[in-house]
Design an enzyme around this catalytic site. Structure first.
Site, short mmCIF file in Angstrom:
data_model
loop_
_atom_site.label_atom_id
_atom_site.label_comp_id
_atom_site.label_asym_id
_atom_site.label_seq_id
_atom_site.Cartn_x
_atom_site.Cartn_y
_atom_site.Cartn_z
N GLU A 13 71.93 -14.68 138.86
CA GLU A 13 70.93 -15.19 137.92
C GLU A 13 70.89 -16.72 137.93
O GLU A 13 69.83 -17.33 137.85
CB GLU A 13 71.20 -14.68 136.50
CG GLU A 13 70.95 -13.20 136.31
CD GLU A 13 69.48 -12.81 136.51
OE1 GLU A 13 68.62 -13.70 136.49
OE2 GLU A 13 69.21 -11.61 136.70
N GLN A 51 64.96 -21.40 139.74
CA GLN A 51 64.23 -22.38 140.56
C GLN A 51 64.37 -22.15 142.06
O GLN A 51 64.06 -23.04 142.85
CB GLN A 51 64.70 -23.83 140.30
CG GLN A 51 65.18 -24.09 138.92
CD GLN A 51 64.16 -24.86 138.11
OE1 GLN A 51 63.04 -25.05 138.56
NE2 GLN A 51 64.53 -25.27 136.94
N THR A 52 64.88 -21.03 142.49
CA THR A 52 65.11 -20.82 143.93
C THR A 52 64.63 -19.43 144.33
O THR A 52 64.81 -18.47 143.59
CB THR A 52 66.62 -20.96 144.24
OG1 THR A 52 67.10 -22.14 143.59
CG2 THR A 52 66.87 -21.10 145.73
N LEU A 81 71.42 -25.84 148.10
CA LEU A 81 70.70 -25.00 147.13
C LEU A 81 70.02 -25.87 146.06
O LEU A 81 69.08 -25.44 145.41
CB LEU A 81 71.71 -24.05 146.47
CG LEU A 81 71.24 -22.69 145.96
CD1 LEU A 81 70.41 -21.95 146.98
CD2 LEU A 81 72.45 -21.84 145.57
N TYR A 127 67.78 -16.37 128.34
CA TYR A 127 67.40 -15.47 129.43
C TYR A 127 68.64 -14.95 130.17
O TYR A 127 68.81 -13.74 130.37
CB TYR A 127 66.46 -16.19 130.43
CG TYR A 127 66.39 -15.43 131.71
CD1 TYR A 127 65.55 -14.32 131.82
CD2 TYR A 127 67.21 -15.76 132.80
CE1 TYR A 127 65.54 -13.56 132.98
CE2 TYR A 127 67.20 -15.01 133.94
CZ TYR A 127 66.36 -13.92 134.03
OH TYR A 127 66.36 -13.16 135.16
N ASP A 151 61.42 -14.27 131.10
CA ASP A 151 61.30 -15.41 132.01
C ASP A 151 59.82 -15.56 132.35
O ASP A 151 58.97 -14.88 131.76
CB ASP A 151 62.18 -15.20 133.26
CG ASP A 151 61.68 -14.05 134.14
OD1 ASP A 151 60.77 -13.31 133.69
OD2 ASP A 151 62.17 -13.91 135.26
N CYS A 180 46.38 -5.07 140.74
CA CYS A 180 46.28 -4.12 139.63
C CYS A 180 46.18 -2.67 140.12
O CYS A 180 46.60 -1.75 139.41
CB CYS A 180 45.09 -4.48 138.74
SG CYS A 180 45.21 -6.16 138.11
#
Ligand code: SF4
Length: 358
Positions: free
Chosen positions: A27, A32-33, A70, A110, A128, A189
């Site tokens: 997590e 951001q990755t 990273l 989160y 998130d 959808c």
């Protein structure tokens, strides 16, 4: 949703375990990755630090080296700080209570909900960006989703929808739906398991939601950096301080100065004289410039090579062979500067600034 997830879930390494340490690590890395970028780092990190205790007792430089590439290194620092607290206060076990997890460094609402629901089956819904988008479309919710009042409303909605006997799978199903079907642009959808309950689809506005976020204006910054070089090919690095540290991920960096971009070399020379006693008549050879982006900052890096008979003797500085920088855990900005200096040394270009590197 749950049967759709059972069939469609992507096979990811952290989905083959219930170990809270593994789930927590994934997590944090996924913030951001992209998933594809995280997988090799995740596997290597676990080889180096197989459990919380191994991470807690590791040297921070080794931890940062495993994170190197990273980005957002504060994540790695907080990860180790939290590992130390887990060993000191929770006997090495990731806490089972939401508030106790939330109190750990680097763990927000989160992450706390994600780890506790997936590892322990605790009834906490995650929210998130992916889940928020799905919920906004299901309810045809307009407006800025990150506005505090709207976000709180979405948290309450996510918690109401949570399937109590399978919170981990439910949370992952919601995130998976957002990541693979209810995507930011052109949601698919036709493949959606909850299409019948979707208000935005019914109104024909799925593609318009959520409303575009107001972007923070980009700030242009010029950063002049000095690559001091002694006759033995060694250079000097500093630990960054203050605002400048953000640009270098708070890792070792070359001495640098934020300038207005007008004669950055002269400004840097004055700074290097004042701060490190570098001779005023020292030659500042311009190296290839580079662009670097950190959040809302667009940085122009202007490095200079400065040959010195002896490196300044400065408290807190680190002396390393220039060529070794490629193997050190330093920020991408520092790597770009080092690359320009090494390229210059391998193929000297007298006088003129080299080509830009990216
Ligand atoms: S129907 Fe479309 S817009 Fe609605 S939740 Fe599913 S994918 Fe998203």
């Amino acid at each position: 949703m749950l049967s759709w997830f059972a069939k469609r879930r992507r096979d990811l390494p952290w989905r083959r375990t219930r170990d809270p340490y593994h789930i927590w690590l994934s997590e944090i890395m996924l913030q951001q990755t992209r998933v594809a970028a995280v997988i090799p780092y995740y596997e290597r990190f676990l080889e180096n630090f197989p459990d919380v205790r191994a991470l807690a007792r590791a040297n921070i430089d080794r931890v940062l080296a495993s994170w190197s590439g990273l980005g957002y290194y504060s994540r790695a620092r907080n990860l180790q700080r939290a590992a130390k607290e887990i060993v000191a206060r929770h006997e090495g076990d990731f806490p089972r209570e939401y508030e106790a997890a939330l109190a750990l460094p680097g763990i927000g609402r989160y992450t706390s909900a994600a780890v506790l629901s997936i590892a322990y089956g605790a009834p906490h819904a995650v929210l998130d960006g992916n889940v928020a988008r799905v919920l906004a479309r299901l309810g045809a919710l307009h407006g800025e989703l990150r506005a505090p009042a709207t976000w709180r409303k979405l948290e309450a909605t996510a918690q109401n929808l949570l399937v109590r006997n399978a919170p981990g799978d439910w949370n992952q199903a919601m995130m998976e739906l957002g990541a693979t079907v209810c995507t930011p642009k052109s949601p698919r959808c036709g493949e959606c398991p909850v299409a019948k309950s979707c208000r935005a689809l019914e109104l024909g506005i799925a593609g318009e939601l959520p409303s575009a976020r107001k972007k923070r204006a980009t700030v242009k910054v010029t950063l002049a950096a000095a690559v001091l070089l002694d006759p033995r090919g060694r250079t000097m690095l500093m630990r960054p301080r203050g605002e400048e540290g953000v640009l270098f991920s708070r890792l070792w960096q070359f001495p640098a100065l934020e300038t207005t971009g007008v004669d950055a070399g002269a400004a840097l020379a004055g700074h290097m004289h004042e701060k490190f006693g570098v001779a005023l008549n020292a030659s500042f050879t311009p190296l290839a410039t580079a662009r670097h982006a950190v959040t809302f900052r667009n940085i122009r890096l202007e490095p200079f090579l400065v040959r010195v008979a002896r490196l300044p003797c400065t408290k807190g500085a680190r002396v390393v062979p220039l060529g070794q920088l490629r193997r050190m855990s330093v920020s991408n900005a520092t790597q770009k500067i080092a690359t320009a200096a090494i390229a210059h040394e391998e193929k000297p270009v007298s006088g003129a600034r080299g080509k830009s590197i990216s």
